[in-house]
Scaffold this motif. Structure first.
Motif, PDB file in Angstrom:
ATOM      1  N   UNK A 113       0.782  -1.329   0.076  1.00  0.00           N
ATOM      2  CA  UNK A 113      -0.243   0.008   0.051  1.00  0.00           C
ATOM      3  C   UNK A 113       0.763   1.068  -0.055  1.00  0.00           C
ATOM      4  N   UNK A 114       2.021   1.282   0.805  1.00  0.00           N
ATOM      5  CA  UNK A 114       2.936   2.367   0.878  1.00  0.00           C
ATOM      6  C   UNK A 114       3.547   2.708  -0.550  1.00  0.00           C
ATOM      7  N   UNK A 115       3.961   1.881  -1.263  1.00  0.00           N
ATOM      8  CA  UNK A 115       4.415   1.883  -2.427  1.00  0.00           C
ATOM      9  C   UNK A 115       3.462   2.465  -3.436  1.00  0.00           C
ATOM     10  N   UNK A 116       2.164   1.810  -3.501  1.00  0.00           N
ATOM     11  CA  UNK A 116       1.297   2.172  -4.621  1.00  0.00           C
ATOM     12  C   UNK A 116       0.746   3.706  -4.089  1.00  0.00           C
ATOM     13  N   UNK A 117       0.615   3.957  -2.888  1.00  0.00           N
ATOM     14  CA  UNK A 117       0.317   5.397  -2.574  1.00  0.00           C
ATOM     15  C   UNK A 117       1.324   6.358  -3.011  1.00  0.00           C
ATOM     16  N   UNK A 118       2.477   6.110  -2.814  1.00  0.00           N
ATOM     17  CA  UNK A 118       3.500   6.894  -3.070  1.00  0.00           C
ATOM     18  C   UNK A 118       3.542   7.284  -4.793  1.00  0.00           C
ATOM     19  N   UNK A 119       3.510   5.973  -5.279  1.00  0.00           N
ATOM     20  CA  UNK A 119       3.467   6.403  -6.689  1.00  0.00           C
ATOM     21  C   UNK A 119       2.200   7.143  -7.486  1.00  0.00           C
ATOM     22  N   UNK A 120       0.866   6.983  -6.631  1.00  0.00           N
ATOM     23  CA  UNK A 120       0.045   7.849  -6.855  1.00  0.00           C
ATOM     24  C   UNK A 120       0.336   9.374  -6.772  1.00  0.00           C
ATOM     25  N   UNK A 121       1.043   9.427  -5.808  1.00  0.00           N
ATOM     26  CA  UNK A 121       1.107  11.020  -5.381  1.00  0.00           C
ATOM     27  C   UNK A 121       2.057  11.468  -6.062  1.00  0.00           C
ATOM     28  N   UNK A 122       3.289  10.766  -6.538  1.00  0.00           N
ATOM     29  CA  UNK A 122       4.089  11.229  -7.453  1.00  0.00           C
ATOM     30  C   UNK A 122       3.276  11.886  -8.819  1.00  0.00           C
ATOM     31  N   UNK A 123       2.530  11.226  -9.205  1.00  0.00           N
ATOM     32  CA  UNK A 123       1.854  11.719 -10.280  1.00  0.00           C
ATOM     33  C   UNK A 123       0.618  12.697 -10.111  1.00  0.00           C
ATOM     34  N   UNK A 124       0.167  12.526  -8.851  1.00  0.00           N
ATOM     35  CA  UNK A 124      -0.934  13.280  -8.592  1.00  0.00           C
ATOM     36  C   UNK A 124      -0.930  13.851  -7.140  1.00  0.00           C
ATOM     37  N   UNK A 125       0.058  14.935  -7.253  1.00  0.00           N
ATOM     38  CA  UNK A 125       0.480  15.389  -5.823  1.00  0.00           C
ATOM     39  C   UNK A 125      -0.650  16.130  -5.063  1.00  0.00           C
ATOM     40  N   UNK A 126      -1.620  16.748  -5.586  1.00  0.00           N
ATOM     41  CA  UNK A 126      -2.732  17.209  -4.806  1.00  0.00           C
ATOM     42  C   UNK A 126      -3.897  16.037  -4.603  1.00  0.00           C
ATOM     43  N   UNK A 127      -3.603  14.920  -4.741  1.00  0.00           N
ATOM     44  CA  UNK A 127      -4.691  13.806  -4.332  1.00  0.00           C
ATOM     45  C   UNK A 127      -4.815  13.842  -2.894  1.00  0.00           C
ATOM     46  N   UNK A 128      -5.620  14.495  -2.250  1.00  0.00           N
ATOM     47  CA  UNK A 128      -5.735  14.702  -0.760  1.00  0.00           C
ATOM     48  C   UNK A 128      -5.888  13.477  -0.107  1.00  0.00           C
ATOM     49  N   UNK A 129      -6.739  12.468  -0.563  1.00  0.00           N
ATOM     50  CA  UNK A 129      -6.960  11.265   0.066  1.00  0.00           C
ATOM     51  C   UNK A 129      -5.962  10.334   0.177  1.00  0.00           C
ATOM     52  N   UNK A 130      -5.226  10.330  -0.868  1.00  0.00           N
ATOM     53  CA  UNK A 130      -4.046   9.573  -1.027  1.00  0.00           C
ATOM     54  C   UNK A 130      -2.994   9.987   0.009  1.00  0.00           C
ATOM     55  N   UNK A 131      -2.835  11.327   0.396  1.00  0.00           N
ATOM     56  CA  UNK A 131      -1.895  11.857   1.290  1.00  0.00           C
ATOM     57  C   UNK A 131      -2.341  11.379   2.687  1.00  0.00           C
ATOM     58  N   UNK A 132      -3.674  11.318   2.878  1.00  0.00           N
ATOM     59  CA  UNK A 132      -4.073  10.833   4.393  1.00  0.00           C
ATOM     60  C   UNK A 132      -3.917   9.565   4.586  1.00  0.00           C
ATOM     61  N   UNK A 133      -4.379   8.592   3.484  1.00  0.00           N
ATOM     62  CA  UNK A 133      -3.945   6.955   3.732  1.00  0.00           C
ATOM     63  C   UNK A 133      -2.475   6.968   3.825  1.00  0.00           C
ATOM     64  N   UNK A 134      -1.687   7.490   2.942  1.00  0.00           N
ATOM     65  CA  UNK A 134      -0.309   7.269   3.144  1.00  0.00           C
ATOM     66  C   UNK A 134       0.353   7.619   4.549  1.00  0.00           C
ATOM     67  N   UNK A 135      -0.118   8.662   5.324  1.00  0.00           N
ATOM     68  CA  UNK A 135      -0.014   9.270   6.495  1.00  0.00           C
ATOM     69  C   UNK A 135      -0.293   8.144   7.402  1.00  0.00           C
ATOM     70  N   UNK A 136      -1.542   7.504   7.400  1.00  0.00           N
ATOM     71  CA  UNK A 136      -1.936   6.532   8.242  1.00  0.00           C
ATOM     72  C   UNK A 136      -0.918   5.213   8.083  1.00  0.00           C
TER      73      UNK A 136
END
Length: 469
Positions: free
Chosen positions: A390-413
């Motif tokens: 999950x961490x690797x997937x969320x980090x990849x999403x955020x690299x491509x979509x840096x303003x994806x708020x929920x991805x940041x929230x889930x990655x923090x968790x």
């Protein structure tokens, strides 16, 4: 497109609603306080089919006045007479037909009579002796594609094109095989080249436009199909796809003109489907249910009708009924992106992660890299305890979509659960910044809406004092 009879009214009132004036954007995510998890809102875009399509292994795109066969019947196979001439060689050659040629000709005759497995057997038999036969490679690809063996068909088409580069028939069949194999990005690339070579070919343009539409590239679909709109005013497939592409691209007024052309032609399932989709988009859910239930009564196999009906039911809180409709849609076409994504979202919410994953994997086959589907995959991985994935997937999403708020929230968790506190704290800082920016945008939109309601919005070219665009 199905025939039309009597008018069913106009979409003017629907499309004049304020909600249609806003651009289509990714939905805001919703937090699920019961499980302290973040889920993406199920209020995703709807996708209208640009025309009814057969959903078997031999789909045919039809529109008034033309038929475009997609790997159906015998797409661009070489006839036995052509094969006979090709195998004899050039005029004046001493090459004479032999027993191997008889195998090829028999394969083509079997192909033409609908005995595809037997034809495939003969093509393979012939190619053992004549591996560089363009005719056999091209026809083997067509027969394999008819049987749904698209990966093998693509390989045979590629081999045929090595023998005879640039053959238009085989290049088109290759694009169609990739389209059916859900490799829409590669299919689009192939079709771009074909469109450049035959810019006036409406059939190629429609297929490329459908690729763009299914990939969410609505502006490209609009730019491609626009020039055909004036030269083909009675092509309903074109009008349907072009109009819906305009609307999805935010060009609502122009889209309204095209949609009204369809709606003015009668009481068809397609007309009620479009009306239902339009009502759903302006949050008239009861009206959407009325229109879509009528469409189902008229044609229960119409692509996207069950999906949109499920959308309306879900918005009114009928979760189980909505899921049933999404599954009905997938019974018509298991490769539709939206119902697969919706089922993945809803099953994740009920912690049925294994079943959710199957739908999400299918959604990603249609739209590889889609951030919403990838985010839901990450939520499933969090739910099953696969935190590192999950961490690797969320980090990849955020690299491509840096303003994806929920991805940041889930990655923090995820970081906190992995005892990576400094990383989690960093994500919390980003979350606070994105939340502040979002609140500022919402405040600016609220101020602008208030000004417009009062009739004192700023003149064009000037922004309201104290607020950004």
């Amino acid at each position: 497109m199905a025939g039309f009879s009597t008018p069913v009214g106009s979409a003017d009132r629907i499309f004049s609603q304020k909600q249609w004036k806003q651009p289509f954007v990714l939905p805001s995510p919703l937090r699920n306080p019961a499980r302290d998890e973040w889920q993406l809102s199920p209020d995703f875009w709807f996708r209208m089919p640009f025309m009814p399509r057969s959903r078997s292994h031999t789909p045919v795109i039809l529109a008034t006045g033309f038929a475009f066969v997609l790997l159906s019947g015998f797409p661009e196979i070489v006839t036995s007479q052509q094969a006979h001439q090709a195998q004899r060689g050039a005029p004046g050659s001493s090459r004479q037909p032999n027993d191997r040629d008889a195998v090829l000709i028999r394969g083509i005759q079997l192909h033409q009579s609908g005995h595809f497995e037997e034809a495939i057997r003969d093509y393979y038999l012939f190619l053992k002796e004549e591996p560089d036969s363009f005719v056999a490679r091209a026809n083997l690809g067509a027969a394999l594609a008819h049987e749904g063996r698209y990966t093998e068909a693509i390989e045979e088409y590629n081999q045929a094109l090595k023998i005879r580069p640039g053959d238009l028939r085989v290049e088109l069949n290759l694009a169609l095989a990739r389209y059916k194999a859900l490799d829409l990005e590669e299919a689009a690339r192939d079709l771009v080249g074909l469109n450049a070579r035959q810019p006036d070919n409406l059939n190629i343009a429609l297929l490329l436009g459908d690729c763009y539409f299914r990939l969410g590239e609505y502006k490209k679909a609009v730019d491609l199909l626009g020039p055909f709109e004036t030269t083909h005013p009675q092509e309903w497939a074109l009008i349907y796809l072009y109009g819906m592409s305009l609307i999805r691209d935010g060009q609502v007024e122009k889209g309204e003109v095209e949609v009204n052309k369809i709606l003015s032609h009668g009481n068809s399932a397609e007309a009620h489907l479009m009306l239902g989709a339009a009502r759903l988009a302006i949050y008239d859910n009861a009206g959407a249910i009325d229109e879509l239930s009528t469409a189902i009564k008229l044609n229960a196999k119409l692509p996207m009708v069950h999906y949109l009906y499920g959308r309306a039911l879900l918005t009114l809180g009928h979760r189980d009924d909505a899921m049933k409709q999404f599954r009905e849609e997938l019974a018509i076409d298991p490769n539709e992106f939206d119902p697969n994504l919706y089922l993945g979202v809803l099953l994740n919410q009920s912690e049925e992660y294994k079943e959710a994953k199957a739908y999400l994997v299918r959604a990603l086959q249609v739209r590889p890299g889609d951030p919403a589907a990838r985010f839901q995959m990450a939520l499933g991985e969090i739910g099953t305890g696969d935190l590192e994935q999950a961490r690797m997937r969320l980090e990849a999403i955020i690299r491509e979509n840096p303003d994806f708020l929920d991805a940041h929230v889930s990655l923090a968790q995820v970081f906190y659960r992995l005892r990576m506190k400094s990383n989690g704290d960093h994500e919390r800082t980003i979350i606070a910044k994105l939340n502040a920016e979002q609140q500022a945008r919402e405040q600016a939109r609220g101020t602008k809406a208030t000004q417009e309601a009062k009739g004192d919005s700023p003149a064009p070219g000037r922004e309201a004092s104290g607020h950004g665009p």
